[in-house]
Design an enzyme around this catalytic site. Structure first.
Site, PDB file in Angstrom:
ATOM      1  N   ARG A 173       0.818  -1.215   0.000  1.00 19.27           N
ATOM      2  CA  ARG A 173       0.000   0.000   0.000  1.00 19.27           C
ATOM      3  C   ARG A 173       0.852   1.265   0.000  1.00 19.27           C
ATOM      4  NH1 ARG A 173      -5.131  -1.252   4.045  1.00 19.27           N
ATOM      5  NH2 ARG A 173      -5.900  -3.080   2.931  1.00 19.27           N
ATOM      6  N   ARG A 177       1.395   9.491  -5.365  1.00 22.08           N
ATOM      7  CA  ARG A 177       0.400  10.492  -5.771  1.00 22.08           C
ATOM      8  C   ARG A 177       0.952  11.359  -6.893  1.00 22.08           C
ATOM      9  NH1 ARG A 177      -0.589  12.108   0.386  1.00 22.08           N
ATOM     10  NH2 ARG A 177      -1.455  10.122   1.090  1.00 22.08           N
ATOM     11  N   ARG A 250       9.910  -5.950  16.471  1.00 24.91           N
ATOM     12  CA  ARG A 250      10.983  -4.996  16.292  1.00 24.91           C
ATOM     13  C   ARG A 250      10.917  -3.989  17.432  1.00 24.91           C
ATOM     14  NH1 ARG A 250      15.265  -5.953  13.674  1.00 24.91           N
ATOM     15  NH2 ARG A 250      15.546  -3.779  13.036  1.00 24.91           N
ATOM     16  N   ARG A 281      15.480   7.880  11.380  1.00 23.03           N
ATOM     17  CA  ARG A 281      14.941   9.227  11.228  1.00 23.03           C
ATOM     18  C   ARG A 281      15.341  10.103  12.403  1.00 23.03           C
ATOM     19  NH1 ARG A 281       8.373   8.454  12.190  1.00 23.03           N
ATOM     20  NH2 ARG A 281       8.464   7.394  14.201  1.00 23.03           N
ATOM     21  N   GLU A 301      16.264   8.057  15.948  1.00 22.30           N
ATOM     22  CA  GLU A 301      15.538   6.800  16.179  1.00 22.30           C
ATOM     23  C   GLU A 301      16.245   5.648  15.481  1.00 22.30           C
ATOM     24  OE1 GLU A 301      11.226   5.285  14.736  1.00 22.30           O
ATOM     25  OE2 GLU A 301      11.181   7.075  16.011  1.00 22.30           O
ATOM     26  N   TYR A 349      -0.158  -4.199  14.184  1.00 25.65           N
ATOM     27  CA  TYR A 349       0.192  -2.785  14.275  1.00 25.65           C
ATOM     28  C   TYR A 349      -1.060  -1.940  14.096  1.00 25.65           C
ATOM     29  CZ  TYR A 349       2.248   1.736  13.696  1.00 25.65           C
ATOM     30  OH  TYR A 349       2.556   3.054  13.871  1.00 25.65           O
ATOM     31  N   ASP A 351      -2.626   2.137  14.160  1.00 21.21           N
ATOM     32  CA  ASP A 351      -2.532   3.570  14.354  1.00 21.21           C
ATOM     33  C   ASP A 351      -3.476   3.943  15.491  1.00 21.21           C
ATOM     34  OD1 ASP A 351      -0.645   4.252  12.402  1.00 21.21           O
ATOM     35  OD2 ASP A 351      -2.163   4.195  10.817  1.00 21.21           O
TER      36      ASP A 351
END
Length: 381
Positions: A173, A177, A250, A281, A301, A349, A351
């Site tokens: 996914r 764009r 992880r 990041r 991180e 996972y 959100d």
């Protein structure tokens, strides 16, 4: 003899806090425990130099569900923060998600037709018809250049494996764009709570008994004797004492630094997509709330394999681990006095908006709350 509490809630994160809040409203007596020294789970913010530092990684709230947005806004007012991360590949800066700004920087193309033609040309050259792994899947979706500069290194650091050893589904996914739009999420609602996420959890758990620095497994027998039911949000394999073996996760490590300048990188999140840079990041927290402090706080991180004693963050949902989780799930479905919920208990996972939807689904079923809006919230998450 009736026990002291109706519910023992193991974990003071978002799922456990929502359950406790809704149960408390229904007159249920709850005890919330957490092995950490604070409530909030992974959304906890630590105030450093007047800046709300996302202690366990960047948390950006987004949803297209109006009810969920209105629900969470009952606990805090949200700002208009829009997630627009950038990628740093060996000093070159690219916009994320992959959009016309990215394609223009990569190839100098101007129109969507030119960008699509360039991607199609690279996809055809690769000749991948049936992707067998993440590398092949990514190249078949966005071509060679984007894969090599913006996917390969970052993904291999994130998962600690070569991209050609990772399952294809991880990246199916990937957002692409053909507009000049750097907004990472397409969701209608997006933002950061003004004053940080702590305000939300504190309001949810107001008036509810809490015990911190408590390890459920160290005091399991006595704690179970105190409540009629348990709401468990920890690792499901640990709950069953790793009966079938350990699930893989992880983990993340965070390296914080206070810097005596007011702006370090000009953006809240910068991904480092080359393989050589050890961290994935850098987060500059003040930008989440448009901070004007004289100093700034950054977090580097790092991704790592989970080992006992570390925090588990991401389930490794490959075929092997999913089969193992199914065994634990079958055990959990036979529990009459235990409710499993959240990312670790469901080995999935989530959100934040998905955690809210799941928590409201469980609350509706468990407490028999007949609220039509709850159903609406959980069917469009």
């Amino acid at each position: 003899m009736k026990k002291k509490y109706d519910y023992l809630i193991v974990g003071a994160g978002l799922f456990g806090s929502i359950f406790a809040y809704e149960a408390n409203k229904q007159g249920k007596k709850c005890l919330v425990i957490d092995r950490r020294s604070h409530i909030g789970g992974n959304v906890y913010c630590e105030n450093v130099e007047g800046i709300n530092v996302h202690k366990y990684g960047a948390h950006i709230f987004h949803t297209s569900n109006k009810f969920i947005w209105e629900y969470i806004n009952c606990f805090a007012e949200f700002n208009r923060y829009t997630n627009s991360p950038v990628a740093n590949y060996k000093g070159e800066i690219f916009n994320l998600p992959f959009n016309m700004n990215t394609f223009n920087k990569l190839w100098g193309v101007i129109t969507p037709e030119e960008a699509q033609s360039k991607i199609n040309e690279q996809k055809e050259r690769a000749g991948i018809l049936d992707p067998k792994n993440l590398e092949e899947q990514a190249i078949s979706l966005v071509g060679i250049d984007i894969y090599n500069k913006l996917i390969k290194g970052y993904t291999e650091k994130q998962w600690g494996r070569n991209a050609n050893e990772l399952p294809a589904f991880i990246i199916k996914r990937i957002p692409v764009r053909f507009t000049y739009d750097n907004n990472y999420f397409n969701d209608k609602y997006q933002g950061i709570p003004e004053g940080g996420y702590n305000k939300i959890i504190e309001k949810m758990l107001e008036g509810i008994e809490k015990r911190l620095n408590i390890d459920f497994f160290s005091e399991r027998n006595s704690l179970e004797d105190e409540a009629e039911k348990i709401v468990f949000t920890g690792m499901i394999d640990e709950y069953y004492n790793y009966k079938f073996g350990k699930l893989q996760y992880r983990s993340l490590k965070f390296e914080n630094e206070i810097i005596n300048i007011n702006n370090y990188q000009g953006n809240a999140v910068v991904n480092y997509t080359d393989r050589e840079t050890p961290f994935t990041r850098i987060i500059e927290h003040k930008h989440f709330e448009f901070g004007t402090q004289e100093k700034t706080v950054i977090t580097r991180e790092y991704s790592s394999e989970w080992t006992a004693g570390n925090e588990p963050y991401y389930p490794v949902n490959d075929e092997k681990n999913n089969k193992l989780y199914t065994k634990y799930k079958e055990l959990s479905e036979n529990e009459s006095n235990v409710i499993f919920g959240g990312r670790l208990a469901n080995y999935k996972y989530y959100d934040m908006h998905q955690v809210i939807a799941e928590a409201l689904t469980v609350v509706t079923k468990e407490l028999n709350i007949l609220l039509k809006d709850f159903k609406k919230a959980t069917t469009n998450n």
